[in-house]
Scaffold this motif. Structure first.
Motif, short mmCIF file in Angstrom:
data_model
loop_
_atom_site.label_atom_id
_atom_site.label_comp_id
_atom_site.label_asym_id
_atom_site.label_seq_id
_atom_site.Cartn_x
_atom_site.Cartn_y
_atom_site.Cartn_z
N THR A 118 0.87 -1.18 0.00
CA THR A 118 0.00 0.00 0.00
C THR A 118 0.90 1.22 0.00
O THR A 118 1.59 1.50 0.97
CB THR A 118 -0.91 0.00 1.24
N LYS A 174 1.70 5.45 -1.01
CA LYS A 174 1.03 6.76 -0.98
C LYS A 174 1.96 7.79 -1.62
O LYS A 174 2.38 7.59 -2.75
CB LYS A 174 0.60 7.12 0.43
N ALA A 200 -3.97 6.50 -0.08
CA ALA A 200 -3.06 5.40 -0.36
C ALA A 200 -3.75 4.40 -1.28
O ALA A 200 -4.99 4.32 -1.33
CB ALA A 200 -2.65 4.72 0.94
N GLU A 208 6.48 6.11 -0.26
CA GLU A 208 6.06 5.94 1.13
C GLU A 208 5.10 4.75 1.14
O GLU A 208 4.34 4.56 0.19
CB GLU A 208 5.33 7.17 1.64
N TYR A 209 5.13 3.97 2.19
CA TYR A 209 4.26 2.80 2.26
C TYR A 209 3.62 2.70 3.64
O TYR A 209 4.11 3.28 4.61
CB TYR A 209 5.02 1.52 1.89
N GLU A 210 2.51 1.96 3.72
CA GLU A 210 1.75 1.86 4.97
C GLU A 210 2.09 0.62 5.80
O GLU A 210 1.89 0.63 7.00
CB GLU A 210 0.25 1.91 4.69
N GLU A 211 2.56 -0.44 5.17
CA GLU A 211 2.92 -1.63 5.93
C GLU A 211 4.10 -1.30 6.85
O GLU A 211 4.73 -0.26 6.72
CB GLU A 211 3.32 -2.77 4.97
N THR A 212 4.42 -2.21 7.74
CA THR A 212 5.60 -2.00 8.56
C THR A 212 6.84 -2.52 7.84
O THR A 212 6.74 -3.35 6.92
CB THR A 212 5.49 -2.72 9.92
#
Length: 82
Positions: free
Chosen positions: A10, A12, A36, A67-71
């Motif tokens: 995911t 953004k 996102a 930029e990403y949302e996962e860890t």
């Protein structure tokens, strides 16, 4: 189901590095998105991963910082299972 050559992330906002100017300064385009979105990223295009960005190669010798949302640990696990 996505191929094992790809990971689903995911993403953004991102920055596109277009190259360098005559003073050897990076020419960067910043892209901000409203929301996102899921993206399949080909594993062999990934150059590096930090806690904030996935750095990928792109067309015409460009590089993108996503930029990403996962860890970070989620991404490590995704890549180690491939």
């Amino acid at each position: 189901m996505p191929s094992k050559e790809f990971i689903e992330v995911t993403v953004k906002n991102h920055q596109i590095l277009h190259g360098f100017d005559e003073n050897n300064q990076e020419v960067i385009e910043t892209v901000e998105v409203a929301a996102a979105a899921k993206k399949l990223i080909k594993i062999d295009r990934i150059l590096s991963i930090s806690e904030k960005f996935i750095l990928t190669s792109y067309a015409y010798d460009r590089i993108i910082y996503w930029e990403y949302e996962e860890t970070y640990n989620d991404l490590k696990a995704m890549l180690s299972s491939k």
